[in-house]
Design a protein around this motif. Structure first.
Motif, PDB file in Angstrom:
ATOM      1  N   LYS A 187       0.814  -1.231   0.000  1.00  0.00           N
ATOM      2  CA  LYS A 187       0.000   0.000   0.000  1.00  0.00           C
ATOM      3  C   LYS A 187       0.838   1.267   0.000  1.00  0.00           C
TER       4      LYS A 187
ATOM      5  N   THR B 135      -1.554   6.762   7.034  1.00  0.00           N
ATOM      6  CA  THR B 135      -2.252   6.825   8.324  1.00  0.00           C
ATOM      7  C   THR B 135      -1.662   5.851   9.345  1.00  0.00           C
ATOM      8  N   GLY B 136      -1.054   4.759   8.842  1.00  0.00           N
ATOM      9  CA  GLY B 136      -0.421   3.799   9.757  1.00  0.00           C
ATOM     10  C   GLY B 136       0.652   4.481  10.600  1.00  0.00           C
ATOM     11  N   ALA B 137       1.348   5.447   9.989  1.00  0.00           N
ATOM     12  CA  ALA B 137       2.423   6.151  10.712  1.00  0.00           C
ATOM     13  C   ALA B 137       1.861   6.911  11.915  1.00  0.00           C
TER      14      ALA B 137
ATOM     15  N   TYR C 149      -0.842   6.001  13.737  1.00  0.00           N
ATOM     16  CA  TYR C 149      -1.112   5.004  14.784  1.00  0.00           C
ATOM     17  C   TYR C 149       0.197   4.499  15.395  1.00  0.00           C
ATOM     18  N   ARG C 150       1.216   4.399  14.540  1.00  0.00           N
ATOM     19  CA  ARG C 150       2.519   3.949  15.046  1.00  0.00           C
ATOM     20  C   ARG C 150       3.085   4.953  16.049  1.00  0.00           C
TER      21      ARG C 150
ATOM     22  N   ARG D  62       9.212   2.406  12.714  1.00  0.00           N
ATOM     23  CA  ARG D  62       9.154   1.297  11.742  1.00  0.00           C
ATOM     24  C   ARG D  62       9.653  -0.026  12.305  1.00  0.00           C
TER      25      ARG D  62
ATOM     26  N   THR E 129       1.232  -1.500  17.589  1.00  0.00           N
ATOM     27  CA  THR E 129       0.296  -0.568  16.956  1.00  0.00           C
ATOM     28  C   THR E 129      -1.067  -1.203  16.718  1.00  0.00           C
ATOM     29  N   SER E 130      -1.094  -2.443  16.215  1.00  0.00           N
ATOM     30  CA  SER E 130      -2.398  -3.038  15.913  1.00  0.00           C
ATOM     31  C   SER E 130      -3.182  -3.278  17.213  1.00  0.00           C
TER      32      SER E 130
ATOM     33  N   ARG F 174      -8.849   5.791  17.773  1.00  0.00           N
ATOM     34  CA  ARG F 174      -9.283   5.868  16.372  1.00  0.00           C
ATOM     35  C   ARG F 174      -9.968   7.205  16.084  1.00  0.00           C
TER      36      ARG F 174
ATOM     37  N   ARG G  43      -6.364   1.149   6.911  1.00  0.00           N
ATOM     38  CA  ARG G  43      -7.210  -0.033   7.057  1.00  0.00           C
ATOM     39  C   ARG G  43      -8.698   0.307   6.945  1.00  0.00           C
ATOM     40  N   ASP G  44      -9.039   1.558   7.268  1.00  0.00           N
ATOM     41  CA  ASP G  44     -10.443   1.963   7.374  1.00  0.00           C
ATOM     42  C   ASP G  44     -10.718   3.222   6.555  1.00  0.00           C
ATOM     43  N   ILE G  45      -9.892   3.472   5.547  1.00  0.00           N
ATOM     44  CA  ILE G  45     -10.021   4.747   4.829  1.00  0.00           C
ATOM     45  C   ILE G  45     -11.306   4.756   3.992  1.00  0.00           C
TER      46      ILE G  45
ATOM     47  N   ARG H 259      -1.292 -10.080  12.969  1.00  0.00           N
ATOM     48  CA  ARG H 259      -1.705  -8.672  12.810  1.00  0.00           C
ATOM     49  C   ARG H 259      -2.971  -8.574  11.943  1.00  0.00           C
TER      50      ARG H 259
ATOM     51  N   ASP I 292      -6.397  -6.851  13.131  1.00  0.00           N
ATOM     52  CA  ASP I 292      -6.980  -5.734  12.381  1.00  0.00           C
ATOM     53  C   ASP I 292      -8.363  -6.072  11.815  1.00  0.00           C
TER      54      ASP I 292
ATOM     55  N   ARG J  82     -11.201  -6.617  15.074  1.00  0.00           N
ATOM     56  CA  ARG J  82     -11.488  -5.645  16.140  1.00  0.00           C
ATOM     57  C   ARG J  82     -12.910  -5.101  15.957  1.00  0.00           C
TER      58      ARG J  82
HETATM   59  O1   DC Z   1       0.114   0.339   7.675  1.00  0.00           O
HETATM   60  P1   DC Z   1       0.974   0.055   8.914  1.00  0.00           P
HETATM   61  O2   DC Z   1       1.579  -1.319   8.925  1.00  0.00           O
HETATM   62  O3   DC Z   1       1.963   1.127   9.157  1.00  0.00           O
HETATM   63  O4   DC Z   1      -0.067   0.090  10.141  1.00  0.00           O
HETATM   64  C1   DC Z   1       0.322  -0.266  11.444  1.00  0.00           C
HETATM   65  C2   DC Z   1      -0.894  -0.696  12.244  1.00  0.00           C
HETATM   66  O5   DC Z   1      -1.759   0.436  12.414  1.00  0.00           O
HETATM   67  C3   DC Z   1      -1.750  -1.785  11.637  1.00  0.00           C
HETATM   68  O6   DC Z   1      -1.487  -3.041  12.199  1.00  0.00           O
HETATM   69  C4   DC Z   1      -3.164  -1.393  11.962  1.00  0.00           C
HETATM   70  C5   DC Z   1      -3.106   0.032  12.358  1.00  0.00           C
HETATM   71  N1   DC Z   1      -3.821   0.923  11.430  1.00  0.00           N
HETATM   72  C6   DC Z   1      -5.183   1.066  11.618  1.00  0.00           C
HETATM   73  O7   DC Z   1      -5.758   0.426  12.489  1.00  0.00           O
HETATM   74  N2   DC Z   1      -5.877   1.943  10.838  1.00  0.00           N
HETATM   75  C7   DC Z   1      -5.264   2.631   9.859  1.00  0.00           C
HETATM   76  N3   DC Z   1      -5.977   3.492   9.108  1.00  0.00           N
HETATM   77  C8   DC Z   1      -3.870   2.482   9.647  1.00  0.00           C
HETATM   78  C9   DC Z   1      -3.180   1.591  10.442  1.00  0.00           C
END
Ligand code: DC
Length: 223
Positions: free
Chosen positions: A15, A33-35, A37-38, A89, A97-98, A107, A128-130, A178, A182, A185
């Motif tokens: 992605k 967006t993952g960054a 949450y990280r 990372r 993160t998850s 969220r 994941r939820d865009i 993971r 994801d 949940r």
């Molecule tokens: O894309 P990534 O691997 O950097 O995301 C890390 C974690 O963040 C992934 O396990 C789930 C969470 N995540 C999420 O719940 N919702 C998002 N929009 C992006 C990431």
């Protein structure tokens, strides 16, 4: 015409590489967006909080100021004023993160930030939820996936290129764990939006996937 491109899918499907390149070709902003949450997970790690302690995570979430800036065309995540791009990372942060991303308060905060960015610019946003939650009216929605074996292999190659050791079997086990976290949940789980185009990148390279994304954007008049 203003537009937004949503790319969702499991970890390691490609992605971020595809989204970054598609944004470059479209001339718009890439939002990872993952960054975000990280960065939140890193904060709880630094505070020594148990990821399963929802009340403590949510309390800390209120203290964490997460900000996105763009420097030399790259997204930089700031956590309480500190650039944390180089710290988010690791496998330890990724796995945490998850677990932290399951909490509604976490969220809500991230989704508000992401929606604000998309209101102000044309974006390619991955997560994941865009397509299901952050940008339900996105111009183009893509659900990008690949088999867990292919994703683990790609992740291992990435780590080896960085000079890190890796064990393919344990990377694949982490990926499967993971995915489960994801996808199961309660709040906005990873699921393909009804109107998202499914792209399986198991047998495709980055250029082919990027081309497929750009073709969809062209069809919708983004280019
Ligand atoms: O894309 P990534 O691997 O950097 O995301 C890390 C974690 O963040 C992934 O396990 C789930 C969470 N995540 C999420 O719940 N919702 C998002 N929009 C992006 C990431």
């Amino acid at each position: 015409m203003s537009y937004s491109i949503a790319i969702d899918g499991p970890a390691g499907a490609g992605k971020s590489t595809v989204a970054r390149e598609a944004a470059r070709r479209l001339g718009c902003v890439y939002v990872d967006t993952g960054a975000m949450y990280r960065a939140m997970a890193l904060y709880t790690l630094r505070c020594g909080i148990d990821a399963e302690d929802g009340a403590a995570v949510c309390a800390k979430c209120r203290e964490a100021d997460i900000e996105i800036r763009y420097e030399n065309g790259e997204q930089v995540v700031y956590l309480n004023g500190e650039n944390v791009n180089g710290l988010i990372r690791t496998e330890a942060v990724g796995n945490r993160t998850s677990r932290v991303a399951v909490y509604p308060d976490v969220r809500r905060k991230m989704v508000e930030l992401q929606q604000k960015i998309a209101r102000n610019s044309d974006v390619v946003m991955d997560g994941r939820d865009i397509g299901t939650c952050v940008l339900p009216d996105a111009t183009v929605k893509i659900y990008l996936t690949a088999s867990s074996a292919v994703r683990a292999k790609r992740r291992c190659e990435e780590l080896r290129q960085k000079g890190e050791d890796c064990d393919l079997a344990s990377i694949e086990a982490d990926i499967i764990q993971r995915d489960r976290q994801d996808m199961t949940r309660e709040v906005s789980p990873l699921v393909r939006a009804a109107d998202a185009v499914l792209v399986d990148s198991s047998d495709m390279d980055i250029e082919q996937v990027t081309e497929a994304v750009i073709a969809l954007c062209r069809q919708k008049g983004c280019l």
